[in-house]
Design a protein around this motif. Structure first.
Motif, PDB file in Angstrom:
ATOM      1  N   GLY A   1       0.770  -1.168   0.072  1.00 15.68           N
ATOM      2  CA  GLY A   1       0.148  -0.118   0.165  1.00 15.68           C
ATOM      3  C   GLY A   1       0.868   1.204   0.097  1.00 15.68           C
ATOM      4  N   ARG A   2       2.138   1.016   0.019  1.00 19.09           N
ATOM      5  CA  ARG A   2       3.152   2.352  -0.038  1.00 19.09           C
ATOM      6  C   ARG A   2       4.063   2.109  -1.166  1.00 19.09           C
ATOM      7  NH1 ARG A   2       2.371   5.769   4.352  1.00 19.09           N
ATOM      8  NH2 ARG A   2       1.252   4.967   6.004  1.00 19.09           N
ATOM      9  N   TYR A   3       4.279   3.158  -2.098  1.00 16.69           N
ATOM     10  CA  TYR A   3       5.153   3.071  -3.053  1.00 16.69           C
ATOM     11  C   TYR A   3       5.980   4.539  -3.119  1.00 16.69           C
ATOM     12  CZ  TYR A   3       2.107  -0.783  -4.251  1.00 16.69           C
ATOM     13  OH  TYR A   3       1.181  -1.792  -3.946  1.00 16.69           O
ATOM     14  N   ARG A   4       6.897   4.273  -3.894  1.00 14.99           N
ATOM     15  CA  ARG A   4       7.573   5.470  -4.060  1.00 14.99           C
ATOM     16  C   ARG A   4       6.948   6.427  -5.203  1.00 14.99           C
ATOM     17  NH1 ARG A   4      13.782   2.705  -4.569  1.00 14.99           N
ATOM     18  NH2 ARG A   4      13.760   2.518  -2.012  1.00 14.99           N
ATOM     19  N   GLN A   5       6.335   6.060  -6.229  1.00 13.28           N
ATOM     20  CA  GLN A   5       5.123   6.890  -6.858  1.00 13.28           C
ATOM     21  C   GLN A   5       3.655   6.231  -6.296  1.00 13.28           C
ATOM     22  OE1 GLN A   5       5.162   7.247 -11.111  1.00 13.28           O
ATOM     23  NE2 GLN A   5       2.840   7.349 -11.206  1.00 13.28           N
ATOM     24  N   PHE A   6       3.051   7.018  -5.818  1.00 13.26           N
ATOM     25  CA  PHE A   6       1.869   6.805  -5.267  1.00 13.26           C
ATOM     26  C   PHE A   6       0.701   7.876  -5.507  1.00 13.26           C
ATOM     27  CE2 PHE A   6       4.136   9.184  -2.095  1.00 13.26           C
ATOM     28  CZ  PHE A   6       2.989   9.992  -1.460  1.00 13.26           C
TER      29      PHE A   6
ATOM     30  N   GLU B   1     -18.977   6.946   1.222  1.00 16.97           N
ATOM     31  CA  GLU B   1     -19.704   6.823   0.025  1.00 16.97           C
ATOM     32  C   GLU B   1     -19.242   5.687  -0.900  1.00 16.97           C
ATOM     33  OE1 GLU B   1     -21.982   8.681  -2.455  1.00 16.97           O
ATOM     34  OE2 GLU B   1     -22.824   8.953  -0.454  1.00 16.97           O
ATOM     35  N   LEU B   2     -17.843   5.244  -0.306  1.00 17.90           N
ATOM     36  CA  LEU B   2     -17.320   4.341  -1.078  1.00 17.90           C
ATOM     37  C   LEU B   2     -17.668   2.778  -0.451  1.00 17.90           C
ATOM     38  CD1 LEU B   2     -13.686   5.731  -1.573  1.00 17.90           C
ATOM     39  CD2 LEU B   2     -15.079   4.870  -3.092  1.00 17.90           C
ATOM     40  N   SER B   3     -18.654   3.314   0.732  1.00 20.70           N
ATOM     41  CA  SER B   3     -19.114   1.902   1.335  1.00 20.70           C
ATOM     42  C   SER B   3     -18.202   1.435   2.291  1.00 20.70           C
ATOM     43  CB  SER B   3     -19.789   0.877   0.606  1.00 20.70           C
ATOM     44  OG  SER B   3     -20.846   1.426  -0.352  1.00 20.70           O
ATOM     45  N   LEU B   4     -17.349   1.976   2.539  1.00 18.06           N
ATOM     46  CA  LEU B   4     -16.406   1.491   3.911  1.00 18.06           C
ATOM     47  C   LEU B   4     -17.039   1.559   5.198  1.00 18.06           C
ATOM     48  CD1 LEU B   4     -12.833   2.788   2.667  1.00 18.06           C
ATOM     49  CD2 LEU B   4     -13.146   0.536   2.647  1.00 18.06           C
ATOM     50  N   ARG B   5     -16.731   0.610   6.158  1.00 22.40           N
ATOM     51  CA  ARG B   5     -17.429   0.528   7.241  1.00 22.40           C
ATOM     52  C   ARG B   5     -16.655   0.713   8.549  1.00 22.40           C
ATOM     53  NH1 ARG B   5     -19.757  -3.313   4.032  1.00 22.40           N
ATOM     54  NH2 ARG B   5     -18.634  -4.893   4.869  1.00 22.40           N
ATOM     55  N   ARG B   6     -15.201  -0.167   8.403  1.00 20.72           N
ATOM     56  CA  ARG B   6     -14.463  -0.200   9.534  1.00 20.72           C
ATOM     57  C   ARG B   6     -13.611   0.920   9.719  1.00 20.72           C
ATOM     58  NH1 ARG B   6     -13.316  -5.497  10.913  1.00 20.72           N
ATOM     59  NH2 ARG B   6     -12.546  -4.451  12.840  1.00 20.72           N
TER      60      ARG B   6
ATOM     61  N   HIS C   1      -8.366   2.432   8.970  1.00 19.82           N
ATOM     62  CA  HIS C   1      -9.236   1.355   8.635  1.00 19.82           C
ATOM     63  C   HIS C   1      -8.762   0.121   9.518  1.00 19.82           C
ATOM     64  CE1 HIS C   1     -11.029  -1.604   6.339  1.00 19.82           C
ATOM     65  NE2 HIS C   1     -12.024  -0.948   6.234  1.00 19.82           N
ATOM     66  N   ALA C   2      -9.522  -0.503  10.104  1.00 20.98           N
ATOM     67  CA  ALA C   2      -9.206  -1.722  10.720  1.00 20.98           C
ATOM     68  C   ALA C   2      -8.369  -3.053  10.531  1.00 20.98           C
ATOM     69  CB  ALA C   2     -10.050  -2.078  11.859  1.00 20.98           C
ATOM     70  N   GLU C   3      -8.639  -3.075   8.924  1.00 22.11           N
ATOM     71  CA  GLU C   3      -8.201  -4.445   8.490  1.00 22.11           C
ATOM     72  C   GLU C   3      -7.152  -4.299   7.346  1.00 22.11           C
ATOM     73  OE1 GLU C   3     -11.657  -6.324   6.730  1.00 22.11           O
ATOM     74  OE2 GLU C   3     -12.809  -5.984   8.416  1.00 22.11           O
ATOM     75  N   ILE C   4      -6.209  -2.907   7.589  1.00 20.55           N
ATOM     76  CA  ILE C   4      -5.255  -3.226   6.479  1.00 20.55           C
ATOM     77  C   ILE C   4      -3.707  -3.047   7.313  1.00 20.55           C
ATOM     78  CG2 ILE C   4      -6.457  -1.911   4.603  1.00 20.55           C
ATOM     79  CD1 ILE C   4      -5.041   0.759   5.468  1.00 20.55           C
ATOM     80  N   GLY C   5      -3.859  -3.641   8.455  1.00 16.55           N
ATOM     81  CA  GLY C   5      -2.485  -3.792   8.923  1.00 16.55           C
ATOM     82  C   GLY C   5      -2.026  -2.857   9.980  1.00 16.55           C
ATOM     83  N   ALA C   6      -0.695  -2.801  10.456  1.00 16.75           N
ATOM     84  CA  ALA C   6      -0.336  -1.806  11.391  1.00 16.75           C
ATOM     85  C   ALA C   6      -0.345  -0.409  10.903  1.00 16.75           C
ATOM     86  CB  ALA C   6       1.141  -2.311  11.999  1.00 16.75           C
ATOM     87  N   GLN C   7       0.096  -0.017   9.527  1.00 22.47           N
ATOM     88  CA  GLN C   7      -0.298   1.178   8.985  1.00 22.47           C
ATOM     89  C   GLN C   7      -1.356   1.351   8.634  1.00 22.47           C
ATOM     90  OE1 GLN C   7       2.565   3.289   9.316  1.00 22.47           O
ATOM     91  NE2 GLN C   7       3.647   1.422  10.428  1.00 22.47           N
ATOM     92  N   SER C   8      -2.521   1.601   9.394  1.00 19.15           N
ATOM     93  CA  SER C   8      -3.801   1.749   9.244  1.00 19.15           C
ATOM     94  C   SER C   8      -4.475   2.836   8.699  1.00 19.15           C
ATOM     95  CB  SER C   8      -4.661   0.982  10.254  1.00 19.15           C
ATOM     96  OG  SER C   8      -4.374   2.217  11.603  1.00 19.15           O
ATOM     97  N   ALA C   9      -3.513   3.888   8.639  1.00 23.95           N
ATOM     98  CA  ALA C   9      -3.956   5.371   8.166  1.00 23.95           C
ATOM     99  C   ALA C   9      -4.348   5.445   6.778  1.00 23.95           C
ATOM    100  CB  ALA C   9      -3.154   6.505   8.685  1.00 23.95           C
TER     101      ALA C   9
ATOM    102  N   GLU D   1      -4.034   4.287  -3.200  1.00 26.67           N
ATOM    103  CA  GLU D   1      -3.754   2.856  -2.907  1.00 26.67           C
ATOM    104  C   GLU D   1      -4.139   2.365  -1.446  1.00 26.67           C
ATOM    105  OE1 GLU D   1      -0.956   4.246  -6.157  1.00 26.67           O
ATOM    106  OE2 GLU D   1      -1.619   5.133  -4.074  1.00 26.67           O
ATOM    107  N   ARG D   2      -3.919   3.143  -0.495  1.00 26.07           N
ATOM    108  CA  ARG D   2      -4.417   2.639   0.858  1.00 26.07           C
ATOM    109  C   ARG D   2      -5.936   2.368   0.771  1.00 26.07           C
ATOM    110  NH1 ARG D   2      -0.815   1.032   3.941  1.00 26.07           N
ATOM    111  NH2 ARG D   2      -1.654   1.920   5.660  1.00 26.07           N
ATOM    112  N   VAL D   3      -6.758   3.430   0.258  1.00 27.30           N
ATOM    113  CA  VAL D   3      -8.276   3.152   0.255  1.00 27.30           C
ATOM    114  C   VAL D   3      -8.594   1.952  -0.606  1.00 27.30           C
ATOM    115  CG1 VAL D   3     -10.409   4.365  -0.548  1.00 27.30           C
ATOM    116  CG2 VAL D   3      -8.619   5.860   0.555  1.00 27.30           C
ATOM    117  N   ALA D   4      -7.767   1.726  -1.682  1.00 25.55           N
ATOM    118  CA  ALA D   4      -8.056   0.474  -2.564  1.00 25.55           C
ATOM    119  C   ALA D   4      -7.685  -0.697  -1.571  1.00 25.55           C
ATOM    120  CB  ALA D   4      -7.230   0.592  -3.787  1.00 25.55           C
ATOM    121  N   LEU D   5      -6.842  -0.938  -0.876  1.00 23.36           N
ATOM    122  CA  LEU D   5      -6.486  -1.763   0.127  1.00 23.36           C
ATOM    123  C   LEU D   5      -7.628  -2.052   1.043  1.00 23.36           C
ATOM    124  CD1 LEU D   5      -2.723  -1.614   1.228  1.00 23.36           C
ATOM    125  CD2 LEU D   5      -3.952  -3.465  -0.150  1.00 23.36           C
ATOM    126  N   ALA D   6      -8.297  -0.938   1.595  1.00 26.00           N
ATOM    127  CA  ALA D   6      -9.408  -1.172   2.664  1.00 26.00           C
ATOM    128  C   ALA D   6     -10.412  -1.594   1.916  1.00 26.00           C
ATOM    129  CB  ALA D   6      -9.770   0.239   3.100  1.00 26.00           C
TER     130      ALA D   6
END
Length: 418
Positions: free
Chosen positions: A116-121, A150-155, A270-278, A307-312
């Motif tokens: 979820g973290r890239y040099r180009q993001f 709006e993206l329907s994320l809950r956690r 977000h609760a479900e994307i690991g330690a770097q959850s922001a 990319e972080r939101v896509a993971l969530a």
């Protein structure tokens, strides 16, 4: 070969990326935000002055190079400094205030690539410039939260804090130096440097060793050092969020890594994307325009990583649907029919999506290709159709088939697809 830390976007991943940006566009433009895209590179001093010379971004993570004229340029590592530069440069101070701007695009940081973290993001950034009102702080928080909902994320969990005014921060930094200086050798190398440059950054350290020391010393939070004005500002933001029933948690440990922040700071996790959850965050930055050589322009904003939101979204099973195939896939059954398939496809476009085979196919092979492309209809052009100027259309879902003049194909397909 793709550079390590950057990735190609295509297919389902690209469509998810586009869906996230389109949702942000809908929410932000409904709030009156104007889309504004800054250049991918800026003069280096925009980020050195704007982001802060003591930050990891400026000291370690920027991609900086000299152009042929010897000027120092930097690929943008974040959006806010560039947007404020643009506000000043284009005379937006004479526009009705506040000016709301938003941008989506690539950012660049030389950090260690990880999930979820890239040099180009890619980031979506929002800035509201020209007012000190805590209402704008609350609005920025609500807009970020609304995009994710709006993206329907809950956690989701929203964390709110304040980094105070400059005098508050100076008092807090003095306190941190006093408390931590006797233990300087126990800090990580990065935090030993931060102790001199900007002690508040130690609170944001990723080193477990640093965090353990902070817990052991029971270091007081920034909130304990807020002056009356910053405290009242925070209370007003809380009041607005409560009035709008936006759930939040007051987090005294939350600090912002960039030097330009004052008062309000917030993050959404977000609760479900690991330690770097922001997923993203932001805050107020009333002094940034002065650092860039302009008049004082108060502002507040946020950014989130696409990319972080896509993971969530993937973690919650909220990916995008399978890509829609062509409305019709035209199959030439003879060599002479190949060009006719091209002409008919062009006659059907752009009202419907029409594709065609570039070489003759047997009917069975043609249907097989159409199914692989997820087409709704297949159209056959053989010797008989060429003689009569017709086309045979078959709906793949039901097997229903009709032969009709080519000039009637567009109307038939529009009606059938509707």
């Amino acid at each position: 070969m793709a550079v390590r830390g950057a990735k190609d976007l295509f297919g389902k991943e690209l469509r998810l990326h586009q869906h996230i940006v389109a949702t942000a566009r809908r929410v932000l433009e409904a709030a009156g935000a104007l889309e504004f895209i800054t250049p991918v590179f800026e003069e280096t001093q925009v980020f050195e002055k704007g982001v802060g010379i003591s930050t990891d971004i400026v000291r370690k993570e920027m991609f900086t190079f000299q152009d042929r004229g010897g000027r120092s340029l930097t690929l943008r590592p974040e959006g806010t400094a560039a947007m404020v530069r643009a506000y000043l440069e284009h005379g937006m101070k004479v526009w009705p205030q506040p000016v709301r701007l938003w941008m989506a695009g690539p950012m660049f940081r030389a950090e260690r690539p990880q999930k979820g973290r890239y040099r180009q993001f890619h980031q979506v950034s929002y800035e509201a410039l020209g007012s000190e009102s805590p209402i704008l702080d609350a609005e920025a928080i609500v807009l970020l939260y609304e995009i994710l909902k709006e993206l329907s994320l809950r956690r989701l969990s929203l964390k709110l804090s304040s980094v105070g005014d400059p005098k508050d921060r100076a008092r807090y930094n003095a306190y941190l130096r006093e408390v931590l200086s006797p233990y300087q050798e126990e800090l990580s190398p990065d935090s030993q440097e931060r102790l001199e440059l900007n002690p508040m950054r130690i609170l944001d350290s990723k080193s477990e060793k640093d965090q353990a020391l902070l817990r052991e010393l029971k270091v007081k939070p920034m909130l304990d050092f807020l002056g009356e004005a910053a405290r009242e500002h925070l209370k007003e933001v809380e009041r607005h969020l409560e009035r709008l029933s936006v759930p939040y948690e007051l987090d005294p440990t939350l600090v912002r890594g960039l030097d330009y922040y004052v008062r309000t700071a917030f993050e959404v996790h977000h609760a479900e994307i690991g330690a770097q959850s922001a997923l993203g965050g932001g805050g107020r930055y009333d002094g940034l325009s002065e650092l860039l050589g302009g008049p004082r322009v108060p502002g507040v904003g946020f950014a989130f990583g696409v990319e972080r939101v896509a993971l969530a979204l993937e973690a919650e099973g909220l990916g995008v649907a399978e890509e829609k195939g062509p409305d019709v896939y035209l199959i030439p059954l003879t060599e002479e029919a190949v060009s006719e398939a091209f002409y008919l496809a062009e006659a059907l476009r752009p009202r419907i999506r029409a594709e065609y085979a570039l070489s003759p196919k047997k009917p069975g092979k043609g249907v097989e290709e159409a199914l692989k492309r997820n087409a709704a209809f297949v159209g056959f052009l053989g010797e008989d159709e060429l003689k009569t100027g017709e086309v045979t259309l078959k709906r793949l879902a039901t097997g229903e088939q009709v032969r009709l003049p080519q000039r009637e194909a567009l109307g038939f397909l529009l009606s059938a697809l509707a």
